[in-house]
Design an enzyme around this catalytic site. Structure first.
Site, mmCIF file in Angstrom:
data_model
loop_
_atom_site.group_PDB
_atom_site.id
_atom_site.type_symbol
_atom_site.label_atom_id
_atom_site.label_comp_id
_atom_site.label_asym_id
_atom_site.label_seq_id
_atom_site.Cartn_x
_atom_site.Cartn_y
_atom_site.Cartn_z
ATOM 1 C CB THR A 33 -0.955 0.047 1.220
ATOM 2 O OG1 THR A 33 -0.208 0.316 2.407
ATOM 3 C CG2 THR A 33 -1.737 -1.249 1.366
ATOM 4 C CG ASP A 55 -4.973 9.225 3.907
ATOM 5 O OD1 ASP A 55 -4.272 9.026 4.928
ATOM 6 O OD2 ASP A 55 -5.545 10.297 3.679
ATOM 7 C CG ASN A 82 7.747 1.735 6.030
ATOM 8 O OD1 ASN A 82 8.737 2.011 6.696
ATOM 9 N ND2 ASN A 82 7.591 2.171 4.787
ATOM 10 C CB SER A 133 10.000 3.042 16.131
ATOM 11 O OG SER A 133 10.141 4.183 16.930
ATOM 12 C CE1 TYR A 147 9.561 10.569 12.405
ATOM 13 C CE2 TYR A 147 11.581 10.656 13.700
ATOM 14 C CZ TYR A 147 10.756 10.003 12.804
ATOM 15 O OH TYR A 147 11.124 8.777 12.302
ATOM 16 C CE LYS A 151 8.241 7.251 13.391
ATOM 17 N NZ LYS A 151 7.484 6.193 12.693
#
Length: 172
Positions: A33, A55, A82, A133, A147, A151
């Site tokens: 995807t 999405d 991912n 991650s 960000y 994670k």
């Protein structure tokens, strides 16, 4: 060895594409995807592949993609979350809109996919969930606070899933 079916988000480039290539080289089945299905052209020549636009922030799209994968291959053995992106900027300088966008993808999108795939894994009492991650999930640095916080969330979610799913034969 039995053939496994992999569901990979963000399979169009980078780590996602490399994992997808390895899956096919091993003879396994692939549900690849990406936001734009055209970016998955490199995988479309194989019978063992289903490519889908996805999405991950759209829960209905996620459910439809998982349903299409299950219809085509019967089960999903490995989920690789991912899809995601980075955001560089000081916390004070980062707008609420930017923060919401990165969280919608990196955290809430990841959860959408997990929640859509898990019922089928529970049914067969088997599976693997791999949430990608980064080092930012263990240690943040100036400019990477937002960000890294996404994670950190991925790390916490995965740690909890590990304990919740182990009794069911599902690994995180």
């Amino acid at each position: 060895m039995t053939q496994r079916t992999w569901f990979i988000t963000g399979a169009s480039r980078g780590i996602g594409a490399e994992i997808a290539k390895a899956v096919l080289a091993a003879g396994d089945q692939l549900i690849a995807t990406a936001r734009n299905k055209a970016d998955l052209h490199q995988f479309e020549s194989s019978q063992n592949v289903l490519t889908l636009s996805l999405d991950i922030t759209d829960e209905a799209q996620v459910k439809a993609a998982v349903a299409a994968g299950l219809e085509r291959f019967g089960q999903i053995d490995v989920l690789v979350n991912n899809a995601g992106f980075g955001l560089l900027g000081g916390i004070e300088e980062t707008s609420a809109q930017e923060v919401e966008r990165v969280y919608r993808t990196n955290v809430f999108g990841l959860l959408n996919v997990i929640r859509a795939v898990l019922p089928s894994m529970r049914q067969i009492r088997s599976g693997h969930i791999i949430n990608l991650s980064s080092i930012g999930g263990y240690r943040s640095t100036p400019g990477w606070g937002i960000y890294s916080s996404t994670k950190f969330a991925v790390e916490g979610i995965t740690e909890a899933l590990h304990g919740e799913l182990a009794p069911l034969g599902i690994h995180a």
